[in-house]
Design a protein around this motif. Structure first.
Motif: not given
Length: 365
Positions: A201, A276, A273, A197
């Protein structure tokens, strides 16, 4: 028929109590952080009543559609307890008994898993020194040979980490080049995604861009470092790359009986999300920390800050004094290299206070 009443918690009947300071922060590991409140809420929703065990529950079934929304229609998730378990299960299912795995010398499977891939998985690791934790086709070729030599373990898998163990991040193009190179030589590609993740990002792309689209065959998906209590998943992107995944998972002691409590955490992390948001915040805090310490004379930054990790060099005596105030680890004690990790719950104030403490300790020299 008697009415069924839900079992509810009664703290007065237990000895459960808070035994730590919830305001305490450190920079040793993103594993130190607790669970994200949205994960805890999801666990509460999954509790109560009975669900079929060993992965035949509604939550694990629904998780498959969530995983496919990120990694394509052929992806299948096999939840496991932890990251080492995910790596060992994945690599066992990808190799023969005589198989070998090519990896970086800094790889978690080589340095931090107590020999589990070799002792439990029964495979050979072929390690390669790197400058920044990243393999390249040229580096892979140092060990990608001897397939017909019965005296040598056969290279069958290339394993990379995204992000790497030193916090650096592969570009999608770099991973695609590795996959094409490995596949041309009859090898498969495994990706250790303990901090996948954070990579997404940093790159600002969907996770599929540098996994299934780039040619990765099997992924170890990490959730614990990104807000879950426990649990990861082996995500099979190419069904032809593995054999008997369910049997290998059970044989490796990674089959959870109450799997719904792993699956619902992964769903909570990935369905929208949260994965994220958590990673973006942790990365932002690492960049804030790096910017702060760069202004302190005598402190250096070793690697590019491309995730939630900062690798810094500072005098040994300063590091030891600082460790009495904040938890963190030496990465290479002889070289004065330390690792500072940020988490989804690291605050700007945490970073600024830590930066101030570093400046204070450096000022005492």
């Amino acid at each position: 028929m008697a009415d069924r009443k839900a079992v509810t918690a009664d703290p007065a009947k237990t000895d459960a109590r808070r035994r730590h300071d919830p305001e305490l922060r450190g920079f040793a590991s993103d594993n130190y952080a607790g669970a994200h409140p949205e994960i805890l809420a999801a666990l509460a929703l999954a509790n109560g009543g009975h669900q079929v065990s060993y992965g035949e529950d509604e939550y694990t079934a629904h998780l498959q559609s969530v995983i496919r929304s990120h990694f394509g229609s052929s992806a299948e998730a096999f939840p496991v307890f932890n990251g080492t378990g995910a790596n060992v299960v994945a690599l066992q299912a990808m190799t023969d008994r005589w198989g070998a795995v090519i990896c970086a010398g800094t790889a978690h499977i080589h340095v931090d898993e107590c020999g589990a891939p070799e002792r439990v998985g029964g495979l050979k690791l072929l390690t390669i020194p790197t400058e920044d934790g990243k393999l390249t086709p040229e580096l892979i070729d140092r060990e990608a040979w001897g397939w017909d030599d019965e005296h040598r373990a056969m290279p069958q898998v290339v394993s990379i980490a995204q992000t790497t163990e030193v916090g650096t991040c592969y570009t999608p193009e770099e991973i695609r080049a590795i996959c094409e190179h490995a596949h041309e030589r009859g090898m498969k590609v495994h990706l250790d995604g303990a901090r996948i993740a954070n990579a997404a990002a940093t790159l600002d792309v969907p996770m599929r861009t540098f996994t299934n689209v780039a040619g990765v065959d099997v992924l170890s998906y990490g959730g614990t470092k990104n807000g879950m209590i426990f649990g990861e998943a082996v995500v099979v992107l190419n069904p032809d790359a593995v054999r008997a995944m369910k049997h290998v998972r059970k044989l490796s002691m990674q089959l959870a009986s109450k799997m719904r409590f792993v699956s619902v955490q992964l769903e909570a992390l990935l369905a929208k999300d949260l994965w994220l948001r958590n990673a973006q915040h942790a990365n932002k805090m690492a960049k804030r920390l790096a910017a702060g310490v760069r202004a302190i004379d005598g402190v250096g930054i070793k690697y590019a800050v491309e995730s939630n990790a900062v690798f810094a060099t500072l005098p040994h005596d300063v590091a030891e004094r600082l460790q009495k105030r904040y938890r963190f680890y030496f990465w290479d004690e002889a070289a004065g290299l330390v690792r500072w990790m940020c988490s989804f719950d690291t605050t700007p104030e945490d970073v600024d206070d830590f930066t101030e403490a570093i400046a204070e300790e450096m000022g005492k020299r």
